[in-house]
Design an enzyme around this catalytic site. Structure first.
Site, PDB file in Angstrom:
ATOM      1  N   SER A 154       0.812  -1.211   0.000  1.00 27.19           N
ATOM      2  CA  SER A 154       0.000   0.000   0.000  1.00 27.19           C
ATOM      3  C   SER A 154       0.855   1.276   0.000  1.00 27.19           C
ATOM      4  CB  SER A 154      -0.959  -0.034   1.195  1.00 27.19           C
ATOM      5  OG  SER A 154      -1.952   0.950   1.082  1.00 27.19           O
ATOM      6  N   ASP A 197      10.470   5.761  -9.839  1.00 25.45           N
ATOM      7  CA  ASP A 197      10.077   6.483 -11.052  1.00 25.45           C
ATOM      8  C   ASP A 197      10.870   7.772 -11.236  1.00 25.45           C
ATOM      9  OD1 ASP A 197       8.255   4.519 -11.589  1.00 25.45           O
ATOM     10  OD2 ASP A 197       6.507   5.634 -10.859  1.00 25.45           O
ATOM     11  N   LYS A 219      -0.717  -4.366  -3.037  1.00 27.32           N
ATOM     12  CA  LYS A 219      -1.997  -3.832  -2.542  1.00 27.32           C
ATOM     13  C   LYS A 219      -2.122  -2.385  -3.036  1.00 27.32           C
ATOM     14  CE  LYS A 219      -4.852  -1.974   0.723  1.00 27.32           C
ATOM     15  NZ  LYS A 219      -5.024  -0.573   1.112  1.00 27.32           N
TER      16      LYS A 219
END
Length: 636
Positions: free
Chosen positions: A423, A434, A448
């Site tokens: 999560s 990224d 998740k």
């Protein structure tokens, strides 16, 4: 709520009813030790009716199934206790099948008796192998089964409803969850990393509430009168309140009496550690406070590593969860506790006092938490910009960004992840990857990638209904700022009451999906590390991709962001150096061997009941462990 606002927008129909029934039965009896095949056949007549029963508010079927389970449970415990003193031949070459999950349901009581007799025999031979005498083993096992029966007797309607709602909500998706009032309270305390009470961890030990540990700085700690191992046998509220005897109470009921709002007084009857239960108890008065759970908060360590003959100081920040005390923040507390606030202070110390060369953020076993905290924590390591995208149940996409310019740490950065990182952890790790802000090390994360909204069911119910519930209870005699347990002596049902109002719990409803700023969902796939380490957790058994009701992986349009650096060449060089080191590492080799051995054991479902064989297996494992330890010592 679930039909209209869950991300799946799924209809509660006969197919969901069928799934709920299977999940409910499995939750009660996962290893097929209690129910008979005839019970399961009888329950099948309810397969397509639970959805209609739920809509009509009729829970008689689930409670009937639970009562059958409880009857079977007590039958098994009673039978097993009668077998403890039986004569056993530990030289036989029989086996005990301890994992029956994939086996058919037992068809007769006689066959079930045989399984449980073997279970008792296994427990006895297991105790015998450790060296204890037969009389002591019988005493130990008798107490164990008495404890099991005692705990079963403490089940109430709240517990059964929780099991049922878990089966129901997880049939929709794995992270839409109902929390009964007690579990809701625990969930919110975990998010805030603070509680109001005496600052002690408690557990039930032989029907007595025992203090396991004491939180530094809390009222119990500051009193200097309470120690780990002390037993609490009575609780009184205020300076003059009457003592209630709590021996034999459920641990959550005892805790509810001991905890309470800061500034209030609680008196405890204590049997000090090491004293007999017949000893005259000591009465200790404490004033409750807000206690910070420091051991569950972010913390730092500094390690020195050598490379090419030069020492480098690495600051490691362990982040166990993404927490925030929103209640304190709403109350205007400028020093409210949160992950980002804690980590910012740790970075300041690592940078200015410890003078570290690099920082590693350790997110292993971090199951997530607050979305705003994941965004703010990312902001400590980037200048500013988008961090995560969220697609809502109505399919609208929003971009959540760090708007605070400047980074608390702009030096070399690594992030450690494992299969239990989920999560909010995946949001942070994905954003760092990224942006090219740091390297990600470990194993593929849980996957998740769904967003839950916390909905208080008290706020969803018509106030007139709550007023009727309050009028029907004695709790409205005096409104107090405490949480109490009210039991109806006629029906045996339990109601949790706070400030005179019955508590209904909360629903964590999946209403959206997370997407990385590169457009990929973290759902199902998680974050794949730049440097893959062996996983001690079985990836085929743990993770979102093992959940039948999980939402799928998909991709949306990327956010508009500018990467910090292209780390392709750096990663390639680091991977080369890593592989060279691991090829020479005895620790790494042993870890890989342990994982192979663990996978082998994971596939086993039975164990020998032959004492000599069992002892030989234990001795071989112990000898192997010593051999490894000696090899590691010699390599240092």
């Amino acid at each position: 709520l679930i039909e209209n606002y869950n991300y799946k927008q799924i209809k509660i129909d006969d197919s969901i009813s069928s799934i709920v029934l299977d999940r409910y039965i499995k939750a009660l009896d996962p290893s097929k030790y209690y129910f008979l095949a005839s019970d399961i056949k009888e329950f099948d007549k309810f397969r397509t009716s639970l959805d209609d029963d739920f809509k009509n508010g009729d829970l008689s079927v689930p409670f009937y199934i639970f009562n059958v389970y409880l009857k079977r449970y007590n039958e098994r415990i009673d039978y097993s206790m009668a077998q403890i003193k039986a004569k056993y031949d530990f030289n036989q070459n029989d086996t005990y099948v301890y994992d029956r999950e994939k086996m058919p349901w037992i068809t007769s009581t006689t066959a079930l008796d045989d399984i449980w007799k073997k279970r008792v025999k296994y427990e006895l031979v297991n105790l015998k192998v450790t060296g204890a005498d037969a009389t002591k083993n019988i005493e130990t096992l008798t107490k164990r089964y008495q404890g099991l029966k005692s705990q079963a007797a403490k089940f109430n309607n709240q517990d059964v409803f929780q099991i049922l709602m878990d089966a129901f909500t997880e049939a929709i998706d794995p992270h839409t969850n109902y929390f009964n009032p007690r579990n809701a309270e625990s969930f919110n305390q975990e998010m805030s990393r603070s509680i109001e009470g005496i600052g002690a961890t408690l557990q039930l030990d032989n029907e007595v509430t025992k203090i396991v540990s004491i939180v530094p700085g809390g009222p119990a700690f500051k009193s200097k009168q309470i120690n780990a191992g002390d037993r609490i046998i009575g609780v009184a509220q205020g300076e003059n309140g009457e003592f209630e005897d709590i021996i034999g109470w459920r641990i959550d009921n005892a805790v509810s009496k001991i905890k309470g709002p800061k500034g209030t007084t609680v008196r405890l009857k204590i049997i000090p550690v090491g004293q007999d239960m017949s000893t005259k108890p000591v009465i200790i008065t404490l004033v409750r406070e807000k206690v910070i759970l420091a051991d569950q908060s972010a913390k730092k360590t500094v390690k020195t590593v050598n490379s090419d003959g030069k020492p480098y100081k690495i600051g490691i920040i362990d982040v166990p969860g993404f927490y925030a005390d929103w209640e304190a923040a709403r109350a205007g507390d400028k020093n409210y506790k949160s992950t980002t606030r804690d980590v910012r202070l740790l970075i300041d110390t690592l940078k200015n006092i410890d003078k570290v060369d690099a920082i590693v953020v350790d997110l292993r076993a971090n199951g997530g938490g607050s979305l705003p905290e994941a965004i703010d924590l990312t902001g400590l390591f980037i200048d500013k910009g988008p961090v995560v995208q969220v697609k809502e149940y109505n399919r609208e996409v929003s971009v959540n960004s760090d708007k605070d310019p400047g980074a608390a740490w702009s030096g070399p950065l690594g992030v450690m992840i494992d299969r239990l990182s989920a999560s909010a952890s995946e949001i942070f790790a994905g954003a760092i990857q990224d942006y090219g802000r740091g390297v990600i090390m470990g194993t593929q994360t849980y996957g998740k990638g769904t967003v839950q909204r916390v909905i208080s069911l008290n706020e969803m119910i018509d106030s007139s209904i709550l007023q009727k519930m309050m009028s029907a209870m004695a709790a409205n005699k005096a409104k107090t700022n405490t949480t109490t347990v009210k039991e109806n002596k006629n029906t045996g049902t339990v109601t949790i009451v706070k400030d005179g109002v019955p508590q209904l719990g909360q629903l964590n409803l999946t209403m959206g999906k997370f997407y990385r700023i590169n457009g990929s969902s973290t759902q199902h796939k998680g974050v794949v590390p730049d440097f893959n380490f062996p996983s001690i957790y079985p990836l085929d058994k743990i993770g979102e991709d093992t959940e039948p009701s999980a939402l799928p992986f998909d991709v949306i349009k990327p956010s508009n962001f500018q990467s910090v650096a292209n780390l392709t060449d750096v990663k390639a060089n680091l991977l080369k150096l890593h592989n060279e080191r691991m090829a020479k590492s005895l620790d790494y080799k042993i870890l890989e061997e342990d994982i192979i051995e663990s996978k082998k054991r994971d596939g086993e479902t039975s164990i020998t009941l032959n004492e000599a064989k069992l002892k030989a297996e234990r001795d071989a494992l112990e000898a192997k462990s010593y051999e490894r330890l000696n090899k590691l010592r010699a390599s240092r």
